[in-house]
Design a protein around this motif. Structure first.
Motif: not given
Length: 162
Positions: A130-157
């Motif tokens: 009953s979980e989804l576990d993985g990674k999300y990689i995205f275009r970072n809109l924060v001006k001071a950050g890197e252009e490509i960001g990522s974080f861990n995702l863990k969803f529960s139903r």
């Protein structure tokens, strides 16, 4: 006069035939094929509501919600990210998602709904009970950050009874 009548009947029958063929192709693509896929699909059902959260650092916290509609292997839905800093709402990002599920993994393509801030990303999630576990990689809109960001995702139903 006979030639004009023949031309008119020929053009009219061509237009009617084209319209019927178009209607038939739409019926096959949007009704018959999806109905067949729903009947024959034997894989896991991940449709419904999912929630998750991620603590980036002490003041920075993210809450996620994912809503999926499934037709056999195809997935569509929405992905919402609430960013809070020190418990205060900083930003909400609403995205539409499209993807597929294959051999216990979900691949999603995400794009912002609003054209005011254009962002996009991809998620790869492993389906567990009953979980989804993985990674999300995205275009970072924060001006001071890197252009490509990522974080861990863990969803529960989210269960209907809850």
């Amino acid at each position: 006069m006979v030639e004009l009548k023949t031309i008119f009947i020929s053009v009219f029958s061509g237009v009617v035939t084209s319209a019927l063929l178009y209607w038939f192709s739409i019926t096959v693509k949007r009704i018959l094929i999806p109905a067949y896929q729903r009947m024959s699909y034997k894989g896991i059902d991940v449709s419904g509501e999912w929630t998750g959260e991620w603590q980036h650092s002490k003041p920075l916290f993210f809450s996620f919600s994912l809503s999926l509609q499934q037709n056999a292997h195809d997935l569509k839905g929405s992905f919402n990210i609430l960013k809070t800093i020190d418990g205060k709402q900083e930003k909400i990002t609403n995205m539409k998602v499209e993807g597929e599920i294959w051999e216990g993994f979900i691949s999603l393509k995400c794009r912002t709904v609003s054209n005011k801030e254009l962002s996009f990303g991809s998620a790869l999630l492993k389906v567990n009970a009953s979980e989804l576990d993985g990674k999300y990689i995205f275009r970072n809109l924060v001006k001071a950050g890197e252009e490509i960001g990522s974080f861990n995702l863990k969803f529960s139903r989210v269960h209907a009874n809850a």
